[in-house]
Structures are given as C-alpha cells and as structure tokens.
Design a protein around this motif. Structure first.
Motif, PDB file in Angstrom:
ATOM      1  N   MET A 118       0.852  -1.203   0.000  1.00 35.61           N
ATOM      2  CA  MET A 118       0.000   0.000   0.000  1.00 35.61           C
ATOM      3  C   MET A 118       0.876   1.236   0.000  1.00 35.61           C
ATOM      4  SD  MET A 118      -3.035   1.032   2.629  1.00 35.61           S
ATOM      5  CE  MET A 118      -4.080  -0.292   2.034  1.00 35.61           C
ATOM      6  N   ARG A 119       0.604   2.170  -0.895  1.00 38.67           N
ATOM      7  CA  ARG A 119       1.439   3.358  -1.036  1.00 38.67           C
ATOM      8  C   ARG A 119       1.129   4.362   0.075  1.00 38.67           C
ATOM      9  NH1 ARG A 119      -0.700   1.949  -5.803  1.00 38.67           N
ATOM     10  NH2 ARG A 119       0.671   1.323  -7.517  1.00 38.67           N
ATOM     11  N   PRO A 120       2.167   5.024   0.596  1.00 39.75           N
ATOM     12  CA  PRO A 120       1.911   6.052   1.602  1.00 39.75           C
ATOM     13  C   PRO A 120       1.309   7.288   0.966  1.00 39.75           C
ATOM     14  CG  PRO A 120       4.242   6.024   1.024  1.00 39.75           C
ATOM     15  CD  PRO A 120       3.614   4.843   0.328  1.00 39.75           C
ATOM     16  N   VAL A 121       0.719   8.124   1.800  1.00 40.92           N
ATOM     17  CA  VAL A 121       0.160   9.390   1.321  1.00 40.92           C
ATOM     18  C   VAL A 121       1.276  10.410   1.389  1.00 40.92           C
ATOM     19  CG1 VAL A 121      -1.610  11.139   1.688  1.00 40.92           C
ATOM     20  CG2 VAL A 121      -2.098   8.745   2.214  1.00 40.92           C
ATOM     21  N   THR A 122       1.908  10.666   0.260  1.00 39.05           N
ATOM     22  CA  THR A 122       3.067  11.563   0.263  1.00 39.05           C
ATOM     23  C   THR A 122       2.814  12.848  -0.492  1.00 39.05           C
ATOM     24  OG1 THR A 122       3.929  10.422  -1.692  1.00 39.05           O
ATOM     25  CG2 THR A 122       4.710   9.667   0.461  1.00 39.05           C
ATOM     26  N   GLU A 123       1.794  12.894  -1.317  1.00 43.49           N
ATOM     27  CA  GLU A 123       1.549  14.084  -2.111  1.00 43.49           C
ATOM     28  C   GLU A 123       0.736  15.108  -1.339  1.00 43.49           C
ATOM     29  OE1 GLU A 123      -0.413  12.452  -5.536  1.00 43.49           O
ATOM     30  OE2 GLU A 123       1.402  12.673  -6.722  1.00 43.49           O
ATOM     31  N   ARG A 124       1.022  16.366  -1.613  1.00 43.24           N
ATOM     32  CA  ARG A 124       0.168  17.416  -1.102  1.00 43.24           C
ATOM     33  C   ARG A 124      -1.166  17.358  -1.849  1.00 43.24           C
ATOM     34  NH1 ARG A 124       0.958  19.301   3.439  1.00 43.24           N
ATOM     35  NH2 ARG A 124      -0.121  21.190   2.840  1.00 43.24           N
ATOM     36  N   PRO A 125      -2.280  17.761  -1.232  1.00 40.77           N
ATOM     37  CA  PRO A 125      -3.572  17.691  -1.905  1.00 40.77           C
ATOM     38  C   PRO A 125      -3.612  18.470  -3.204  1.00 40.77           C
ATOM     39  CG  PRO A 125      -3.875  18.104   0.428  1.00 40.77           C
ATOM     40  CD  PRO A 125      -2.408  18.213   0.150  1.00 40.77           C
ATOM     41  N   ASP A 126      -2.929  19.628  -3.267  1.00 41.12           N
ATOM     42  CA  ASP A 126      -3.015  20.429  -4.476  1.00 41.12           C
ATOM     43  C   ASP A 126      -2.172  19.863  -5.602  1.00 41.12           C
ATOM     44  OD1 ASP A 126      -0.534  20.966  -3.454  1.00 41.12           O
ATOM     45  OD2 ASP A 126      -0.946  23.051  -2.969  1.00 41.12           O
ATOM     46  N   ALA A 127      -1.431  18.763  -5.313  1.00 38.06           N
ATOM     47  CA  ALA A 127      -0.655  18.118  -6.364  1.00 38.06           C
ATOM     48  C   ALA A 127      -1.432  17.004  -7.034  1.00 38.06           C
ATOM     49  CB  ALA A 127       0.649  17.565  -5.786  1.00 38.06           C
ATOM     50  N   VAL A 128      -2.625  16.712  -6.544  1.00 34.73           N
ATOM     51  CA  VAL A 128      -3.437  15.634  -7.085  1.00 34.73           C
ATOM     52  C   VAL A 128      -4.192  16.126  -8.305  1.00 34.73           C
ATOM     53  CG1 VAL A 128      -5.304  14.016  -6.626  1.00 34.73           C
ATOM     54  CG2 VAL A 128      -3.689  14.582  -4.822  1.00 34.73           C
ATOM     55  N   TRP A 143     -11.456  16.328  -0.478  1.00 34.58           N
ATOM     56  CA  TRP A 143     -12.194  15.215  -1.078  1.00 34.58           C
ATOM     57  C   TRP A 143     -11.490  14.685  -2.323  1.00 34.58           C
ATOM     58  CZ3 TRP A 143     -15.535  11.855   0.510  1.00 34.58           C
ATOM     59  CH2 TRP A 143     -16.189  11.047  -0.415  1.00 34.58           C
ATOM     60  N   ILE A 144     -10.884  15.572  -3.094  1.00 32.95           N
ATOM     61  CA  ILE A 144     -10.121  15.132  -4.264  1.00 32.95           C
ATOM     62  C   ILE A 144      -8.956  14.245  -3.829  1.00 32.95           C
ATOM     63  CG2 ILE A 144      -8.568  15.936  -6.090  1.00 32.95           C
ATOM     64  CD1 ILE A 144     -10.389  18.335  -6.459  1.00 32.95           C
ATOM     65  N   ALA A 145      -8.242  14.671  -2.769  1.00 30.05           N
ATOM     66  CA  ALA A 145      -7.097  13.888  -2.293  1.00 30.05           C
ATOM     67  C   ALA A 145      -7.548  12.510  -1.795  1.00 30.05           C
ATOM     68  CB  ALA A 145      -6.381  14.646  -1.177  1.00 30.05           C
ATOM     69  N   TRP A 146      -8.643  12.468  -1.056  1.00 29.70           N
ATOM     70  CA  TRP A 146      -9.162  11.190  -0.553  1.00 29.70           C
ATOM     71  C   TRP A 146      -9.621  10.294  -1.705  1.00 29.70           C
ATOM     72  CZ3 TRP A 146      -9.829   7.256   2.465  1.00 29.70           C
ATOM     73  CH2 TRP A 146     -11.015   6.517   2.470  1.00 29.70           C
ATOM     74  N   SER A 147     -10.325  10.851  -2.681  1.00 27.33           N
ATOM     75  CA  SER A 147     -10.811  10.079  -3.822  1.00 27.33           C
ATOM     76  C   SER A 147      -9.658   9.545  -4.659  1.00 27.33           C
ATOM     77  CB  SER A 147     -11.735  10.936  -4.691  1.00 27.33           C
ATOM     78  OG  SER A 147     -12.854  11.374  -3.969  1.00 27.33           O
ATOM     79  N   ALA A 148      -8.606  10.370  -4.830  1.00 25.68           N
ATOM     80  CA  ALA A 148      -7.453   9.935  -5.612  1.00 25.68           C
ATOM     81  C   ALA A 148      -6.745   8.766  -4.932  1.00 25.68           C
ATOM     82  CB  ALA A 148      -6.490  11.099  -5.812  1.00 25.68           C
ATOM     83  N   TRP A 149      -6.606   8.847  -3.606  1.00 24.23           N
ATOM     84  CA  TRP A 149      -5.964   7.742  -2.877  1.00 24.23           C
ATOM     85  C   TRP A 149      -6.798   6.473  -2.993  1.00 24.23           C
ATOM     86  CZ3 TRP A 149      -7.269   4.712   1.421  1.00 24.23           C
ATOM     87  CH2 TRP A 149      -6.233   3.963   1.963  1.00 24.23           C
ATOM     88  N   CYS A 150      -8.107   6.593  -2.871  1.00 25.93           N
ATOM     89  CA  CYS A 150      -8.978   5.426  -2.998  1.00 25.93           C
ATOM     90  C   CYS A 150      -8.886   4.820  -4.399  1.00 25.93           C
ATOM     91  CB  CYS A 150     -10.434   5.807  -2.699  1.00 25.93           C
ATOM     92  SG  CYS A 150     -10.763   6.152  -0.961  1.00 25.93           S
ATOM     93  N   ALA A 151      -8.806   5.682  -5.423  1.00 28.61           N
ATOM     94  CA  ALA A 151      -8.693   5.183  -6.788  1.00 28.61           C
ATOM     95  C   ALA A 151      -7.379   4.433  -6.982  1.00 28.61           C
ATOM     96  CB  ALA A 151      -8.790   6.346  -7.779  1.00 28.61           C
ATOM     97  N   THR A 152      -6.306   4.952  -6.388  1.00 29.88           N
ATOM     98  CA  THR A 152      -5.004   4.305  -6.512  1.00 29.88           C
ATOM     99  C   THR A 152      -4.974   2.963  -5.797  1.00 29.88           C
ATOM    100  OG1 THR A 152      -3.919   6.464  -6.660  1.00 29.88           O
ATOM    101  CG2 THR A 152      -2.531   4.586  -6.099  1.00 29.88           C
ATOM    102  N   GLU A 153      -5.624   2.880  -4.642  1.00 34.58           N
ATOM    103  CA  GLU A 153      -5.573   1.680  -3.815  1.00 34.58           C
ATOM    104  C   GLU A 153      -6.725   0.720  -4.072  1.00 34.58           C
ATOM    105  OE1 GLU A 153      -3.104   0.920  -1.983  1.00 34.58           O
ATOM    106  OE2 GLU A 153      -2.042   2.837  -2.240  1.00 34.58           O
ATOM    107  N   GLY A 154      -7.625   1.092  -4.982  1.00 34.79           N
ATOM    108  CA  GLY A 154      -8.758   0.223  -5.259  1.00 34.79           C
ATOM    109  C   GLY A 154      -9.773   0.187  -4.138  1.00 34.79           C
ATOM    110  N   ARG A 155      -9.895   1.315  -3.413  1.00 33.03           N
ATOM    111  CA  ARG A 155     -10.860   1.413  -2.315  1.00 33.03           C
ATOM    112  C   ARG A 155     -12.071   2.224  -2.762  1.00 33.03           C
ATOM    113  NH1 ARG A 155      -8.942  -2.493   1.141  1.00 33.03           N
ATOM    114  NH2 ARG A 155      -6.657  -2.352   1.133  1.00 33.03           N
ATOM    115  N   GLN A 156     -13.098   2.222  -1.958  1.00 34.17           N
ATOM    116  CA  GLN A 156     -14.314   2.947  -2.282  1.00 34.17           C
ATOM    117  C   GLN A 156     -14.380   4.230  -1.469  1.00 34.17           C
ATOM    118  OE1 GLN A 156     -18.209   0.885  -3.116  1.00 34.17           O
ATOM    119  NE2 GLN A 156     -18.798   1.873  -1.188  1.00 34.17           N
TER     120      GLN A 156
END
Length: 411
Positions: A1-11, A74-87
């Motif tokens: 599982m990838r860590p959350v390393t990006e700033r939200p505005d980089a998503v 919300w964009i940052a959370w959605s992007a992480w879920c998309a990367t990890e295959g989560r809902q």
C-alpha cells in the motif's frame, strides 16, 4: 500500500474515477457537498430552475474558504482510494483510518530537515470534509467510527504539535506598519487611505480577515456618542465564523482616536471622501483631492461627519482592490489579500512577515487591551469571543505574571 506523500493540491483530477470527475465538473466555488449530494437527486425529479435554486442555497451554507478546503480534501481522498482500489463513497472506516495514519507519517518532499506534510489540525479538517460529503448524500459518516476517532486521537497524542500562532500587532507594531504606507499624494494616496482604514478597523474592531473582506459601506455607520458628543463608528457584521447563519446580528463600536493618524473615524471619513470623489469626478477628481493630502492628515476630520449622505451605492465593498495606478476595482479584497497586506507591511517595517498575518490584528487587540488593564468581559465583548479560555491565552501573552501565584512565593 502506497503512503500518502503528495500534497492535496498536487493531485490531478484526471486521475479520479469517471463518476468522481463528473461530480467535480464545476470549476467555480461549487462544493463537492452540492455536486455529490441532494442536488443530483433533485435534478432527476425537478426542472433545472428548481435544482439551481436548491444548489444556490446549499452552497451558501458554507463559506467559500470551507468549500475550497473540502473540495481539495475530497479530491485527495478520492485519488488515494482510486489508486488503492478502495471505495471513497460510502467509505469503510478502516480505509479512512489507514489513510489518516499514512498521511500522518508523510513528509514534505524536498524539505531539509524533513517536515511533516500534514498537521493534526489538517487531518481533522480532512475528516470533516469526508464526513460532510457523506452527510450530503444521506450516508452515515465513517469518521464517527471508533477506529477513526482513536486513530486521530493517537496522531494528536503522538505528534503533540504546538499550534502555530501569528504574532499579535501591538500598538507600537501598528505604528510601525502605518509608517510604511505609501505617500499621501497621487497615486499612492488611494492605497494609503484604504490600508489605513483596514489596519485601524481590523485592530480596534478585533475583526477576522474574512470579516474585513466582507464589509460594505452599508455595514458602517457614523454616529455620535450620546455621553460625550464624540463621533464613533458602528460596524455591523453579517455572517461570521461563530455565527455562520448570520441570525444574531453582531456589531462592534470604534470610538474616536486620540490622534488623527490612529483614529478609525478619521480613516473612515478620509476613505469615504475619496470614494465619493471618485464616483463623482473620476480619477482626475481624486488626483486633485490628494494634492494637499499631507496637510489634511495632521488634523481630525471626523467631527460632524455624515458619510452615508454622500454615497448612493452602499452595497459597494468597503475595502476594494486598488492597483498601483490608483485604480479602484469593484471587487473587494479577499481574506487572503488582507493577510498578505499585513505581511507586506510587516516586511517593510523590518519584521519577519512569516510571523504576521490577518489574525495578527485581532490577536493584537486582545493582547493590547489586556496590557491596558481591560478585563475578560470587556475583551470578549468587543472581540465577540464566547469562550474565556481563548481570551486567557492572549492575556498570558500580554502579562504572564498577572494574577499568577508564583509572584507570592517569596523567591
């Protein structure tokens, strides 16, 4: 599982699932709360005009700053879920907990020494954004689950981050900032008069930067103190941080200052005179008005002042943007611009601009009032604080030995 390393505005939004991209298609201040929530269902049952009416009032339920922050989170959370295959919606509380745990361990790229990417307060805001989007969809919030609450509590206890507070603008600091204003003549005199009013009203009124930015001429009235006959200003506030609905009208009173250059009523009189001249005669009239501005600043101009009689458009912003050529815009300064203005004057005065911001004026009022002997109740009344503990923090900064038993130890 990838860590959350990006700033939200980089998503990038193009990394999000198609359904999420569709919900975020509006690029204005429209909120993910509105795009995700009730309006989507209303559009299936009502016409566009009815759905737009609902959308407009749902958007007004939160401040623009809150909407922007929630959207980013919300964009940052959605992007992480998309990367990890989560809902992302509805979210599993365990997924949310893992997301926060990884975010708490993330460091800023390129910082030396490494710095945390997110403060505990930022993670709390992320949790609020996730909860708000779920609530807008009629879903239970995953952030109420014990696993999420305990994770956030553990992060706060582990990090124990000291809250970064802006340094208060005390009276001598205010004098230093005022000394760095542009020349009183054309074209700098336009900015000088506006900034004088901003600094004095923000300081004496203990106003937040968002409250300053939202003021119009209709919100300020020049009146006379019935006890002394001296002029004063009544500043009425609409929607505030502590009264998001605007149902309880709040107001602050700004008395006449002892010196012309620190008198809020004089500053308002000078700025209103300039705005009225601009309305009647344009920039040529303002240029003539500012020809002898240096002499005019040496005396009080607030006696028998009735500004509302001269202005017909009271809905215009009290503190509009002004360009370097003296041009006055129809749009008000933003809250961020108010903060940047204080920073800019701090830098000119030889102070560290990173230590000052929009909150420095409000904090400065409380601290200076405490230094002047004002009690809790007096400070709370003008600053509209409801919690004495907040005021006590400023009083401890002003005089840490005041009412302190350590002075009675006999050391």
């Amino acid at each position: 599982m990838r860590p959350v390393t990006e700033r939200p505005d980089a998503v990038s939004e193009d990394r999000l699932p198609a359904a999420v991209q569709a919900a975020l298609q509006h690029r204005s201040n429209r909120s993910v709360l509105v795009d995700h929530g009730a309006v989507a269902a209303v559009r299936d049952r009502f016409d566009t005009e009815q759905a737009d009416a609902l959308s407009r009032y749902l958007e007004a339920s939160q401040s623009p700053n809150t909407l922007r922050a929630y959207r980013t989170d919300w964009i940052a959370w959605s992007a992480w879920c998309a990367t990890e295959g989560r809902q992302a919606l509805p979210a599993d509380p365990v997924d949310v907990s893992v997301y926060f745990a990884l975010a708490a361990d993330a460091r800023r790229a390129g910082s030396d020494p490494p710095k945390w990417a997110y403060s505990p307060a930022t993670l709390d805001r992320k949790a609020a954004a996730i909860a708000a989007v779920h609530a807008a969809n009629g879903l239970p919030s995953p952030t109420r689950a014990d696993v999420v609450r305990l994770t956030l509590r553990g992060i706060r206890r582990t990090r124990r981050a000291r809250q970064s507070r802006k340094r208060p603008v005390l009276l001598h600091t205010l004098e230093a900032l005022l000394a760095e204003r542009p020349d009183a003549n054309w074209p700098g005199g336009v900015t000088r008069r506006r900034d004088t009013l901003l600094l004095l009203v923000g300081f004496a009124g203990a106003l937040r930067r968002s409250e300053l930015a939202a003021l119009t001429f209709a919100d300020v009235a020049a009146e006379v103190d019935p006890a002394t006959g001296e002029p004063l200003l009544i500043v009425r506030l609409g929607v505030t941080k502590t009264d998001a609905s605007g149902t309880a009208e709040q107001q602050v009173v700004l008395p006449r200052g002892g010196r012309p250059h620190t008198c809020p009523v004089c500053a308002f009189a000078a700025w209103t005179e300039l705005i009225d001249t601009h309305r009647r005669h344009g920039q040529d009239g303002v240029r003539s008005l500012l020809a002898d501005a240096d002499a005019a600043e040496q005396v009080h101009r607030c006696h028998r002042f009735t500004p509302v009689a001269a202005l017909t458009d009271l809905a215009m912003p009290l503190l509009p943007s002004v360009n370097r050529h003296g041009g006055i815009a129809e749009k008000s300064l933003s809250g961020r611009a108010v903060s940047d203005l204080v920073k800019r004057y701090a830098l000119r005065a030889g102070l560290d601009p990173d230590l000052f911001g929009g909150h420095s004026l409000r904090a400065g009022f409380a601290t200076q009032a405490a230094l002047g002997g004002a009690g809790d109740r007096e400070i709370m009344r003008q600053g509209r604080w409801s919690n004495p503990r907040t005021v006590h923090r400023y009083i401890r900064v002003a005089n840490p030995l005041d009412d302190n038993a350590v002075t009675r130890l006999g050391l």
